[in-house]
Every structure is written in C-alpha cells, then in structure tokens.
Scaffold this motif. Structure first.
Motif, short mmCIF file in Angstrom:
data_model
loop_
_atom_site.label_atom_id
_atom_site.label_comp_id
_atom_site.label_asym_id
_atom_site.label_seq_id
_atom_site.Cartn_x
_atom_site.Cartn_y
_atom_site.Cartn_z
N LYS A 3 0.83 -1.21 0.00
CA LYS A 3 0.00 0.00 0.00
C LYS A 3 0.86 1.25 0.00
CE LYS A 3 -3.99 -1.98 2.32
NZ LYS A 3 -4.88 -1.89 3.48
N ASP A 4 1.96 1.23 0.76
CA ASP A 4 2.84 2.40 0.82
C ASP A 4 3.47 2.70 -0.54
OD1 ASP A 4 2.35 2.82 3.52
OD2 ASP A 4 4.15 1.75 4.17
N LEU A 5 3.92 1.67 -1.21
CA LEU A 5 4.54 1.86 -2.52
C LEU A 5 3.51 2.37 -3.52
CD1 LEU A 5 7.36 1.58 -3.67
CD2 LEU A 5 6.81 -0.75 -4.34
N ASN A 10 1.00 6.81 -6.65
CA ASN A 10 -0.16 7.68 -6.88
C ASN A 10 0.18 9.14 -6.61
OD1 ASN A 10 -1.69 5.42 -7.54
ND2 ASN A 10 -2.61 5.26 -5.51
N SER A 11 0.98 9.39 -5.58
CA SER A 11 1.41 10.76 -5.27
C SER A 11 2.27 11.32 -6.40
CB SER A 11 2.18 10.81 -3.96
OG SER A 11 1.35 10.49 -2.88
N TYR A 74 12.31 8.48 -9.33
CA TYR A 74 12.40 8.30 -10.78
C TYR A 74 12.17 6.84 -11.17
CZ TYR A 74 13.81 13.00 -12.17
OH TYR A 74 13.83 14.35 -12.43
N LEU A 75 12.67 5.93 -10.38
CA LEU A 75 12.47 4.51 -10.68
C LEU A 75 10.99 4.14 -10.59
CD1 LEU A 75 13.86 1.86 -11.40
CD2 LEU A 75 14.17 1.46 -8.95
N LEU A 76 10.32 4.65 -9.58
CA LEU A 76 8.89 4.38 -9.45
C LEU A 76 8.10 5.01 -10.60
CD1 LEU A 76 8.29 4.82 -5.63
CD2 LEU A 76 8.30 2.69 -6.94
N GLN A 81 5.13 4.29 -15.69
CA GLN A 81 4.97 4.57 -17.12
C GLN A 81 5.00 3.29 -17.96
OE1 GLN A 81 4.33 7.59 -18.74
NE2 GLN A 81 3.92 8.25 -16.65
N LEU A 82 5.78 2.31 -17.51
CA LEU A 82 5.91 1.06 -18.26
C LEU A 82 5.00 -0.06 -17.73
CD1 LEU A 82 9.78 1.01 -18.82
CD2 LEU A 82 7.98 1.55 -20.49
#
Length: 116
Positions: A3-5, A10-11, A74-76, A81-82
C-alpha cells in the motif's frame, strides 16, 4: 504491491499531472534522469575510503538520503509509465540471482556468476 509503494506512485502521478510534466516523462527521459540522480548519489562517496563511506556524518546522511529518494522516485515513475510491478520484478530477479549465485560457490567472493 504494498500500500505504501502504491500510495507513493499515486502521489507521483498527481505531482506530475498538476505540473503538466507527463509530456516530459517518457521512459527514455525518466531512465536518463534516473542515471543522473544515481551519479549525484555516487558523488557523495567519491574519494571516501570504505570506512568513511560507512560512517557518514549526519548532514551527509541527510544529503545522501535525498539523492536516494530521487533515485527511488524516478524509478517508481519509470515503472509506472511502463506498467511494471517493481516488487514482483524484484522478487523474480532475486530468484534468478539465487540460481546464478549458489551459496556454495559464491559465498565470500565478488566474482561474477560467469566466473564461479
């Protein structure tokens, strides 16, 4: 995915959307930005000894944490995006690495799996 990830992703979506940055967040651009941020993280360790890198002063730890956060964000964003579930991808990669680096042959060595 935790949920945190998911909340963090979402943020990031909202943050980007509010600023109309989605137009800039192509996978190529995000991967490039990720590399730049990783280099900025590395810069904090340039010229330090192994021991110094383990014992960072408090102010340096804060700066390193901020760079680490940039890399994570950036990784998230790239994974979003992918449409790649990073938690699942990491679990799969850990399983693959366990097969490539069996304990009996890799324990205590930094050799690449092709050299074991």
């Amino acid at each position: 995915m935790s949920k945190d990830l998911q909340a963090l992703i979402n943020s990031l979506r909202e943050f980007s959307s509010q600023r109309d940055w989605d137009q800039f967040h192509s996978p190529k651009n995000l991967a490039s930005a990720l590399t730049v941020e990783a280099a900025e993280l590395l810069e904090h360790f340039q010229w330090l000894t192994e021991a110094q890198s383990r014992e960072l002063p408090a102010d340096k730890r804060v700066a390193v944490g901020e760079e680490m956060a940039d890399v994570l964000l950036y990784l998230l964003r790239l994974s979003d995006q992918l449409n790649i579930d990073l938690v699942e991808a990491a679990k799969r990669k850990l399983t693959l690495n366990a097969a490539k680096y069996p304990v009996d042959r890799s324990r205590g060595t930094s050799k690449k799996y092709t050299e074991l």
